[in-house]
Design a protein around this motif. Structure first.
Motif, PDB file in Angstrom:
ATOM      1  N   ARG A  59     -10.017  -1.465 -45.266  1.00 19.95           N
ATOM      2  CA  ARG A  59     -11.188  -1.683 -45.211  1.00 19.95           C
ATOM      3  C   ARG A  59     -11.852  -0.493 -45.898  1.00 19.95           C
ATOM      4  N   ALA A  60     -12.688  -0.698 -46.668  1.00 18.39           N
ATOM      5  CA  ALA A  60     -13.255   0.534 -47.426  1.00 18.39           C
ATOM      6  C   ALA A  60     -14.422   1.452 -46.531  1.00 18.39           C
ATOM      7  N   ASN A  61     -14.570   2.522 -46.835  1.00 11.76           N
ATOM      8  CA  ASN A  61     -15.493   3.396 -46.427  1.00 11.76           C
ATOM      9  C   ASN A  61     -17.110   2.872 -46.755  1.00 11.76           C
ATOM     10  N   PRO A  62     -18.031   2.474 -46.190  1.00  9.69           N
ATOM     11  CA  PRO A  62     -19.206   1.865 -46.882  1.00  9.69           C
ATOM     12  C   PRO A  62     -19.773   2.848 -47.395  1.00  9.69           C
ATOM     13  N   GLN A  63     -19.926   4.125 -47.314  1.00  9.87           N
ATOM     14  CA  GLN A  63     -20.358   5.279 -48.052  1.00  9.87           C
ATOM     15  C   GLN A  63     -19.707   5.262 -49.365  1.00  9.87           C
ATOM     16  N   ASP A  96     -16.037  -7.766 -51.907  1.00 10.40           N
ATOM     17  CA  ASP A  96     -15.184  -6.870 -50.565  1.00 10.40           C
ATOM     18  C   ASP A  96     -16.224  -6.524 -49.544  1.00 10.40           C
ATOM     19  N   ILE A  97     -17.401  -6.110 -49.863  1.00 10.98           N
ATOM     20  CA  ILE A  97     -18.230  -5.823 -48.876  1.00 10.98           C
ATOM     21  C   ILE A  97     -18.644  -7.065 -47.846  1.00 10.98           C
ATOM     22  N   HIS A  98     -18.922  -8.308 -48.537  1.00 11.81           N
ATOM     23  CA  HIS A  98     -19.160  -9.459 -47.958  1.00 11.81           C
ATOM     24  C   HIS A  98     -17.814 -10.007 -46.886  1.00 11.81           C
ATOM     25  N   GLN A  99     -16.769  -9.618 -47.387  1.00  8.76           N
ATOM     26  CA  GLN A  99     -15.478  -9.801 -46.734  1.00  8.76           C
ATOM     27  C   GLN A  99     -15.631  -9.140 -45.340  1.00  8.76           C
ATOM     28  N   HIS A 100     -15.925  -8.071 -45.267  1.00  6.34           N
ATOM     29  CA  HIS A 100     -15.856  -7.126 -44.238  1.00  6.34           C
ATOM     30  C   HIS A 100     -16.998  -7.039 -43.101  1.00  6.34           C
ATOM     31  N   HIS A 101     -18.410  -7.854 -43.573  1.00 10.05           N
ATOM     32  CA  HIS A 101     -19.628  -7.544 -42.896  1.00 10.05           C
ATOM     33  C   HIS A 101     -20.213  -9.021 -42.941  1.00 10.05           C
ATOM     34  N   ASP A 102     -20.428  -9.457 -41.879  1.00 11.32           N
ATOM     35  CA  ASP A 102     -20.863 -10.725 -41.444  1.00 11.32           C
ATOM     36  C   ASP A 102     -22.372 -10.777 -42.109  1.00 11.32           C
ATOM     37  N   THR A 103     -23.431  -9.900 -41.761  1.00 13.65           N
ATOM     38  CA  THR A 103     -24.823 -10.010 -42.285  1.00 13.65           C
ATOM     39  C   THR A 103     -24.982  -8.729 -43.100  1.00 13.65           C
ATOM     40  N   LEU A 108     -25.825  -2.802 -43.215  1.00  9.14           N
ATOM     41  CA  LEU A 108     -26.531  -1.608 -43.237  1.00  9.14           C
ATOM     42  C   LEU A 108     -26.325  -0.845 -42.035  1.00  9.14           C
ATOM     43  N   GLU A 109     -25.795  -1.269 -40.908  1.00  7.13           N
ATOM     44  CA  GLU A 109     -25.380  -0.672 -39.593  1.00  7.13           C
ATOM     45  C   GLU A 109     -24.207   0.275 -40.130  1.00  7.13           C
ATOM     46  N   ALA A 110     -23.239  -0.421 -40.911  1.00  7.25           N
ATOM     47  CA  ALA A 110     -22.242   0.153 -41.072  1.00  7.25           C
ATOM     48  C   ALA A 110     -22.290   1.444 -42.062  1.00  7.25           C
ATOM     49  N   LEU A 111     -23.320   1.323 -42.934  1.00  3.48           N
ATOM     50  CA  LEU A 111     -23.631   2.567 -43.829  1.00  3.48           C
ATOM     51  C   LEU A 111     -24.279   3.546 -42.836  1.00  3.48           C
ATOM     52  N   ARG A 112     -25.117   3.345 -41.949  1.00  2.00           N
ATOM     53  CA  ARG A 112     -25.500   4.195 -41.230  1.00  2.00           C
ATOM     54  C   ARG A 112     -24.431   4.827 -40.578  1.00  2.00           C
ATOM     55  N   GLN A 113     -23.527   4.356 -39.837  1.00  2.00           N
ATOM     56  CA  GLN A 113     -22.466   4.822 -39.018  1.00  2.00           C
ATOM     57  C   GLN A 113     -21.773   5.682 -40.168  1.00  2.00           C
ATOM     58  N   ALA A 114     -21.302   5.355 -41.376  1.00  2.00           N
ATOM     59  CA  ALA A 114     -20.754   6.154 -42.017  1.00  2.00           C
ATOM     60  C   ALA A 114     -21.210   7.596 -42.527  1.00  2.00           C
ATOM     61  N   ALA A 126     -34.541   5.778 -45.903  1.00  3.36           N
ATOM     62  CA  ALA A 126     -34.089   5.117 -46.934  1.00  3.36           C
ATOM     63  C   ALA A 126     -33.827   3.799 -46.609  1.00  3.36           C
ATOM     64  N   PHE A 127     -33.149   3.387 -45.411  1.00  3.87           N
ATOM     65  CA  PHE A 127     -33.022   2.218 -44.944  1.00  3.87           C
ATOM     66  C   PHE A 127     -34.164   1.249 -44.810  1.00  3.87           C
ATOM     67  N   ALA A 128     -35.304   1.957 -44.232  1.00  2.02           N
ATOM     68  CA  ALA A 128     -36.509   1.447 -44.085  1.00  2.02           C
ATOM     69  C   ALA A 128     -37.216   0.954 -45.332  1.00  2.02           C
ATOM     70  N   LEU A 129     -37.015   1.987 -46.641  1.00  2.00           N
ATOM     71  CA  LEU A 129     -37.761   1.471 -47.939  1.00  2.00           C
ATOM     72  C   LEU A 129     -36.965   0.375 -48.288  1.00  2.00           C
TER      73      LEU A 129
END
Length: 816
Positions: A59-63, A96-103, A108-114, A126-129
């Protein structure tokens, strides 16, 4: 409707600080290139690594994936990637992203955590934009949901993100994967010229080609393989002595001994062959190689790798060993970490099996190209001579001028070691072509195989055990023509003559072409030639403890060796030198050990050698002209020393009282040199020393005549017809007086002993001559002389037939 995949891509770029734009590739090329450099991506190789890092095999780092999406947009805008390659990478990232995230929200939440994990605390603006951008599209009926993206990823047909052909370029991923073919300086390798200059001292096309061929055919692995082979034969003390003698290479030695001590596979050819691809890439990027040429070199590397290794892991292990030896630092413990991305990433260019890198047309094209680079016959000289002088393989490919220092060295070698001088010209090379020696060795080998070698009881002493072992060991060579044993030395001498610059290039080229034709006739391929060479080298090493056996076997077993890539064809049958008939060779051998083995007909020598011959003829025989030489030869063959014995000494054997009186008279007074010699001979008659009163000493005159005639031929005092006529006379005289070599040898020894003048080292000379005659008769050691392989003139044949055709012609009893 907006393309869902591109719209989603644009949304991710907002997270990187971009203004939302449904077309993420619309940035000005110059600005995109500048931004890539700012992000630490100055060329396409680094871009490839950064993209590949987004697919680590788990599983890759979202960032990291977000950064890959930004780099991909910049590369597309900078025109670094064609559209189909951009879409392929985008598709791969999206899947690859779709494979590891349902929605989308989960992503986006995975990115925030990364970002939080990375220490990013600047809020979620940035996420709001990004959300607002997609909401705006949705309000217009073009919104992008995860379902839209899912449909796009499943329906869109996308190829591999790597260039599909030629597959050999995938090897270059060991250094930096190639995103686009063919390679170019910008943006693939901006500093390629500097890198080649500083790292390899390569400053142009010709130098590059020579190094490419060297890496393919020898590289660093050659020296390492030879060291390893020898170390395996050493005990611990010998290995330590080897290490102590390495000097600045001691770190390398420690790594090598470490490999040996823990049983590491002693294989590292990938170190050379991977770098071969890297240099071919540099040449293509600089325009020094045409794309097709570069592909052929890369294809050759792939061909060699596919022959040697079963998979990519084996390739990387071999490369890691080579790098360890080169750096003098054992790096095997870091292998898994160093190569993890290429070996395990689901998007690695090495997901394609090693065995499928080349299709058959590409393989054959690379093979034709490699043989084409070595098509000139001079590559035969380089290959053969390189076994003795490995650095010669730096000279493959394009011809290079010979340095002045090299010319001086080879001139010194030719003159001081071989006695070859420029005034002899190319014809002077004829004396190094020795088909008679080859016949002798082949015949001894055949006789050894059939158990028909001559007796060791020669009547003149028994040869040393080590000499007998050499002779008997020739039975292992019976399957192999000995041509290469002689021809490889000839090739070395021929190359030295060429490098000196003192001999006609066209003449040298003609001899080289002849040499190629001879070897192609007697050996159908490289393996047969090298097997034969190894067999004869093992049987007849020049030095007992230092042979070329490891080097020869290396060339046989390494698929890159130039021997396997020579132009293996016979243009026409023309030997580089004369091939005497068997009868002529037998006549030459009548000189016996009075001189070195007469393996070739004598030729007029250089002025320097003629001076030495003239001094010898004058000091030994008082001969100073062609007329005097001719007169003396006539005397030897018609009268000779044998008549002096018959007239002045034989009568005393019938009257021993008179003999004693004559000796007493001479002993009672002072003797001049002539009288002293007469006294010595009378004493020999009284004691029948060495059978002088019983043995026919005609052989002494015959041998002297043949020996002196050879010197006269070298002086230019005898033309070839006169010389051959003299040999015929000598042979007839020998045939009339003897029936075999043993009786001839006894006569020669008796004459040598009887007519020897007074000298302090008489016994030493006699012992040496006796041993030499025994060696000639027994063939122990094999190269002492030729009698053991020859039937005496007029005698019944007794030799077994060799298994091959490299024998002398002219004898109806010899099978060819």
């Amino acid at each position: 409707m907006v393309d869902p995949l591109y719209a989603w891509w644009a949304q991710q770029l907002v997270l990187c600080g971009w203004t939302f734009d449904p077309d993420p590739t619309s940035l000005e090329p110059a600005l995109a290139t500048e931004r890539l450099v700012q992000l630490g991506v100055p060329e396409r190789g680094e871009l490839a690594w950064r993209l590949l890092e987004a697919f680590p095999g788990g599983r890759a780092n979202p960032q990291t994936q977000l950064e890959a999406l930004e780099l991909l947009a910049l590369a597309a805008a900078a025109r670094w990637l064609p559209n189909e390659r951009v879409e392929a990478w985008l598709h791969a990232l999206g899947r690859d992203i779709h494979q590891h995230h349902d929605t989308l929200d989960a992503w986006l939440e995975a990115l925030r955590q990364a970002r939080r994990d990375a220490g990013w605390h600047h809020g979620d603006e940035a996420f709001a934009l990004a959300g607002e951008a997609l909401s705006a599209l949705e309000a217009e009926g073009d919104g992008v949901t995860w379902a839209h993206l899912d449909d796009a990823l499943n329906c869109r047909v996308s190829g591999t993100p790597w260039p599909e052909a030629p597959g050999a370029w995938r090897i270059r991923a060991a250094f930096a994967p190639l995103l686009v073919l063919p390679p170019s300086r910008l943006p693939d390798w901006p500093d390629a010229a500097t890198w080649l200059d500083q790292g390899w001292q390569i400053r142009g096309r010709d130098e590059l080609i020579r190094v490419l061929l060297w890496l393919a055919s020898q590289g660093h692995r050659y020296g390492w393989d030879i060291d390893a082979a020898r170390l395996l034969e050493m005990d611990g003390d010998a290995r330590q002595a080897w290490l102590n003698g390495l000097g600045e290479q001691r770190r390398y030695g420690k790594v090598m001994l470490g490999f040996l001590s823990r049983g590491e596979p002693l294989e590292w050819a990938a170190w050379d062959w991977l770098r071969l691809v890297d240099l071919a890439c540099a040449g293509a990027a600089l325009g020094w190689l045409e794309p097709e040429e570069a592909e052929q070199f890369a294809g050759h590397a792939a061909d060699l790798l596919m022959r040697r290794y079963s998979d990519w892991t084996a390739v990387t292990l071999a490369y890691q060993r080579g790098r360890s030896l080169f750096d003098g630092r054992d790096g095997m413990a870091s292998h898994a970490r160093d190569w993890a991305l290429l070996l395990h990433s689901p998007l690695s260019p090495w997901r394609e099996p090693l065995t499928e890198l080349l299709d058959e047309p590409a393989r054959e094209a690379s093979r034709r190209a490699m043989r084409g680079w070595r098509q000139e016959a001079r590559h035969w000289l380089l290959a053969l001579a390189s076994v003795r002088e490995p650095d010669l393989l730096y000279r493959q490919g394009v011809t290079t001028p010979i340095e002045a220092s090299r010319q001086q060295d080879v001139r010194r070698y030719l003159q001081e070691t071989l006695g070859l001088f420029p005034d002899e010209g190319v014809p002077g090379m004829a004396r190094f072509w020795l088909p008679a020696q080859v016949h002798h060795l082949n015949q001894l080998a055949a006789d050894a195989r059939h158990g028909t070698l001559p007796s060791l009881e020669t009547g003149l002493g028994r040869p040393a055990p080590e000499a007998v072992a050499l002779r008997d060991g020739l039975k292992h060579c019976a399957r192999h023509a000995a041509t290469v044993y002689m021809a490889e030395k000839y090739a070395f001498y021929l190359l030295m003559a060429s490098d000196s610059g003192d001999f006609d290039p066209e003449g040298i080229a003609a001899l080289t072409e002849s040499l190629r034709g001879v070897l192609c006739r007697f050996y159908p391929d490289a393996r047969r030639l090298l097997d034969a060479w190894a067999a004869w080298e093992a049987a007849l090493p020049e030095l007992p403890d230092d042979t070329l056996l490891h080097e020869i076997r290396w060339h046989r077993d390494d698929p890159g060796s130039p021997f396997h890539w020579l132009d293996w064809r016979q243009v026409a049958w023309r030997e580089p030198g004369p091939r005497p008939s068997l009868e002529r060779f037998t006549a030459l051998a009548l000189a016996g050990p009075l001189n070195a083995g007469p393996w070739a007909e004598p030729q007029p020598e250089s002025r320097h050698e003629q001076t030495a011959l003239g001094e010898w003829l004058e000091s030994q025989y008082g001969l100073n002209s062609a007329a005097e030489l001719s007169e003396f030869l006539t005397f030897l063959l018609e009268v000779g020393d044998r008549q002096e014995y018959q007239v002045n000494y034989a009568p005393y054997t019938l009257n021993t009282r008179r003999l004693d009186e004559e000796i007493a008279i001479l002993e009672s007074g002072d003797c001049d040199e002539e009288a002293r010699n007469h006294l010595l001979r009378l004493r020999r008659v009284r004691g029948n020393v060495d059978g002088c009163n019983e043995v026919d000493m005609t052989a002494w005159d015959v041998a002297q005549a043949v020996d002196i005639a050879a010197a006269g031929r070298g002086m230019g005092w005898l033309d070839r017809d006169a010389y051959l006529a003299l040999l015929d006379t000598a042979q007839g005289l020998a045939r009339a007086h003897y029936g075999n070599w043993r009786d001839y040898a006894r006569g020669l020894y008796a004459g040598f002993s009887f007519f020897m003048g007074e000298t302090e080292d008489r016994q030493t000379l006699l012992d040496s001559f006796r041993q030499a005659l025994g060696a000639w008769l027994s063939g122990a050691p094999p190269l002492a002389g030729a009698w053991a392989s020859l039937d005496f003139p007029g005698a019944r044949p007794r030799h077994s037939s060799p298994l091959h055709i490299d024998t002398l012609p002219g004898d109806a009893r010899t099978l060819h």
